[in-house]
Scaffold this active site. Sequence first.
Site, PDB file in Angstrom:
ATOM      1  N   ARG A  96       0.847  -1.209   0.000  1.00 56.10           N
ATOM      2  CA  ARG A  96       0.000   0.000   0.000  1.00 56.10           C
ATOM      3  C   ARG A  96       0.875   1.248   0.000  1.00 56.10           C
ATOM      4  O   ARG A  96       0.620   2.206  -0.745  1.00 56.10           O
ATOM      5  CB  ARG A  96      -0.912  -0.002   1.246  1.00 56.10           C
ATOM      6  CG  ARG A  96      -1.991  -1.050   1.216  1.00 56.10           C
ATOM      7  CD  ARG A  96      -3.024  -0.840   2.312  1.00 56.10           C
ATOM      8  NE  ARG A  96      -2.602  -1.313   3.613  1.00 56.10           N
ATOM      9  CZ  ARG A  96      -2.913  -2.508   4.132  1.00 56.10           C
ATOM     10  NH1 ARG A  96      -3.643  -3.360   3.440  1.00 56.10           N
ATOM     11  NH2 ARG A  96      -2.503  -2.857   5.336  1.00 56.10           N
ATOM     12  N   PHE A 108     -11.436  -5.137  -5.157  1.00 55.02           N
ATOM     13  CA  PHE A 108     -11.386  -5.923  -3.910  1.00 55.02           C
ATOM     14  C   PHE A 108     -10.873  -5.037  -2.771  1.00 55.02           C
ATOM     15  O   PHE A 108      -9.884  -5.342  -2.111  1.00 55.02           O
ATOM     16  CB  PHE A 108     -10.488  -7.163  -4.074  1.00 55.02           C
ATOM     17  CG  PHE A 108     -10.795  -8.009  -5.278  1.00 55.02           C
ATOM     18  CD1 PHE A 108     -11.834  -8.932  -5.248  1.00 55.02           C
ATOM     19  CD2 PHE A 108     -10.054  -7.889  -6.456  1.00 55.02           C
ATOM     20  CE1 PHE A 108     -12.120  -9.729  -6.351  1.00 55.02           C
ATOM     21  CE2 PHE A 108     -10.333  -8.678  -7.565  1.00 55.02           C
ATOM     22  CZ  PHE A 108     -11.361  -9.597  -7.521  1.00 55.02           C
ATOM     23  N   ASP A 135     -16.033  -3.597  -4.015  1.00 58.63           N
ATOM     24  CA  ASP A 135     -16.020  -4.828  -3.208  1.00 58.63           C
ATOM     25  C   ASP A 135     -17.452  -5.361  -3.149  1.00 58.63           C
ATOM     26  O   ASP A 135     -18.406  -4.612  -3.378  1.00 58.63           O
ATOM     27  CB  ASP A 135     -15.517  -4.534  -1.790  1.00 58.63           C
ATOM     28  CG  ASP A 135     -14.958  -5.773  -1.093  1.00 58.63           C
ATOM     29  OD1 ASP A 135     -13.719  -5.875  -0.987  1.00 58.63           O
ATOM     30  OD2 ASP A 135     -15.757  -6.626  -0.645  1.00 58.63           O
ATOM     31  N   ASP A 190      -6.226  -6.721  -5.860  1.00 62.86           N
ATOM     32  CA  ASP A 190      -5.801  -7.492  -4.678  1.00 62.86           C
ATOM     33  C   ASP A 190      -6.904  -8.467  -4.258  1.00 62.86           C
ATOM     34  O   ASP A 190      -7.574  -8.276  -3.244  1.00 62.86           O
ATOM     35  CB  ASP A 190      -5.470  -6.515  -3.530  1.00 62.86           C
ATOM     36  CG  ASP A 190      -4.949  -7.239  -2.300  1.00 62.86           C
ATOM     37  OD1 ASP A 190      -4.353  -8.316  -2.462  1.00 62.86           O
ATOM     38  OD2 ASP A 190      -5.137  -6.726  -1.179  1.00 62.86           O
ATOM     39  N   CYS A 246      -2.187 -13.717  -3.131  1.00 65.36           N
ATOM     40  CA  CYS A 246      -1.875 -14.192  -1.771  1.00 65.36           C
ATOM     41  C   CYS A 246      -2.026 -15.707  -1.686  1.00 65.36           C
ATOM     42  O   CYS A 246      -2.052 -16.272  -0.600  1.00 65.36           O
ATOM     43  CB  CYS A 246      -2.755 -13.497  -0.735  1.00 65.36           C
ATOM     44  SG  CYS A 246      -4.508 -13.817  -0.946  1.00 65.36           S
TER      45      CYS A 246
HETATM   46  N1  SAH Z   1      -6.956  -4.935  -0.621  1.00 61.21           N
HETATM   47  C1  SAH Z   1      -7.531  -5.136   0.682  1.00 61.21           C
HETATM   48  C2  SAH Z   1      -7.747  -6.599   1.008  1.00 61.21           C
HETATM   49  C3  SAH Z   1      -8.601  -7.350   0.017  1.00 61.21           C
HETATM   50  S1  SAH Z   1      -9.285  -8.809   0.646  1.00 61.21           S
HETATM   51  C4  SAH Z   1      -6.671  -4.435   1.726  1.00 61.21           C
HETATM   52  O1  SAH Z   1      -5.562  -3.936   1.405  1.00 61.21           O
HETATM   53  O2  SAH Z   1      -7.077  -4.373   2.888  1.00 61.21           O
HETATM   54  C5  SAH Z   1     -10.330  -9.366  -0.607  1.00 61.21           C
HETATM   55  C6  SAH Z   1     -11.666  -8.657  -0.711  1.00 61.21           C
HETATM   56  O3  SAH Z   1     -12.302  -9.129  -1.891  1.00 61.21           O
HETATM   57  C7  SAH Z   1     -12.663  -8.870   0.408  1.00 61.21           C
HETATM   58  O4  SAH Z   1     -13.025  -7.637   0.959  1.00 61.21           O
HETATM   59  C8  SAH Z   1     -13.900  -9.531  -0.267  1.00 61.21           C
HETATM   60  O5  SAH Z   1     -15.133  -9.036   0.230  1.00 61.21           O
HETATM   61  C9  SAH Z   1     -13.712  -9.108  -1.686  1.00 61.21           C
HETATM   62  N2  SAH Z   1     -14.299  -9.943  -2.748  1.00 61.21           N
HETATM   63  C10 SAH Z   1     -14.287 -11.291  -2.872  1.00 61.21           C
HETATM   64  N3  SAH Z   1     -14.824 -11.672  -4.060  1.00 61.21           N
HETATM   65  C11 SAH Z   1     -15.191 -10.532  -4.702  1.00 61.21           C
HETATM   66  C12 SAH Z   1     -15.787 -10.256  -5.966  1.00 61.21           C
HETATM   67  N4  SAH Z   1     -16.101 -11.235  -6.815  1.00 61.21           N
HETATM   68  N5  SAH Z   1     -15.981  -8.969  -6.307  1.00 61.21           N
HETATM   69  C13 SAH Z   1     -15.666  -7.961  -5.459  1.00 61.21           C
HETATM   70  N6  SAH Z   1     -15.084  -8.167  -4.256  1.00 61.21           N
HETATM   71  C14 SAH Z   1     -14.862  -9.427  -3.878  1.00 61.21           C
END
Ligand code: SAH
Length: 397
Positions: free
Chosen positions: A211, A227, A249, A301, A341
């Site tokens: 980040r 995401f 998200d 992500d 990840c």
């Molecule tokens: N980038 C964030 C962490 C991401 S975790 C950070 O730095 O804190 C992954 C996220 O993807 C979660 O919040 C989950 O709700 C979301 N997610 C999972 N599948 C998804 C989809 N198909 N479309 C949108 N969001 C999704």
Amino acid sequence: MTPAIYLEKGREKSLKRRHPWVFSRGIKKIEGKPSLGETADVFAHDGTWLAKAAYSPHSQIRARIWSFENQEIDLDFFVQRIQQAQVLRQDIIERDGLTGYRLIAAESDGLPGITVDKYQDYLVCQLLSAGAEYQKDTLTRALLKVFPDHYIYERSDVAVRKKEGLSERIGVLHGEEPPESVVIEENGIKISVNIKAGHKTGFYLDQRDSRQQAIKYCKDKEVLNCFSYTGGFGLYALKGEAKRVINADVSQPALDMAKHNAEINQFDISKKRAVFLNADVFKLLREYRDQGTKFDVVIMDPPKFAESKAQLNGACRGYKDINMLAMQILRTGGTLLTYSCSGLMDQVLFQKIIADAAVDAGRQVKFVERFEQAADHPTDTAYPEGFYLKGFACKVI
Ligand code: SAH
């Protein structure tokens, strides 16, 4: 008498390299009927003493090593490991001004199955193995010795506990219930964490360095943060003076928290400078592509796509698909910040997938920077599995 696990001939090799797992197929015999998670001595086939380990009768990983020294696995042992972990992180805690960080990263900190994240004075434990569960009270007491006056909460609501013969559990281990949000700080940015209901223990601490690295790509740019969870990258983009940030998200509570996070940092999010969009990223990217909507920066992500080897092929297709779409909606000269990840996907494979995505997108793409998990998620040389998070900055030209 301490129960004893005897290994098959040759199976001591990985333990001699200090890898902390004993697989069921490597065990010749077990003496003394250890209970779920109880500490046992591990011996080579010739009777040489090797390690102290926790017994997991239901898991393929039948024992996890606590120590390669012949010592008691008691309060002092846990206090020592916790202190060691804290010392290991001291420099980055100071450098990044952290009030939230991963204190214990399981095997990588010599405590298999135990994750502890520290959010201000809340210590949040995730116990994934029979041994971790067996030692829960001792661990709690040890944490309080190193961090007096802290609250301790358990977030062991993870499906993998089944493999260890354990059910899921959430609740207080010491002190009071955490409030709806605990505000931590990293790199001068405030982040509210919902310890009781957030993902994992509440926040994705592992992406902190990525980040921070993202900031420089965002000045005056239109950024799509896919995401987004509770805002993470989006908050850094705002700090980096992005022109506009769209956070996407599927979780409404995460998006609400993301907006709240932008507000507590006093970022200007008026005139739709920051948007919090409840959308499925797979669909959204296609819509943007089909409409011809373009961005300067796309952050990708996603959650872990591959939980097991059987899922790896499908995961590769998923990563390729979203990264191809991201490349297609980037303006010429734009930046793709992309991460995986999934521990089962190594950096070389991930780089190949991005290369394949570039071919399918019909774009010319350069890798300009590489990222990995933040330093409070270390990798022990004996346990390469601890390295799971990798990412790239790519320029689309
Ligand atoms: N980038 C964030 C962490 C991401 S975790 C950070 O730095 O804190 C992954 C996220 O993807 C979660 O919040 C989950 O709700 C979301 N997610 C999972 N599948 C998804 C989809 N198909 N479309 C949108 N969001 C999704």
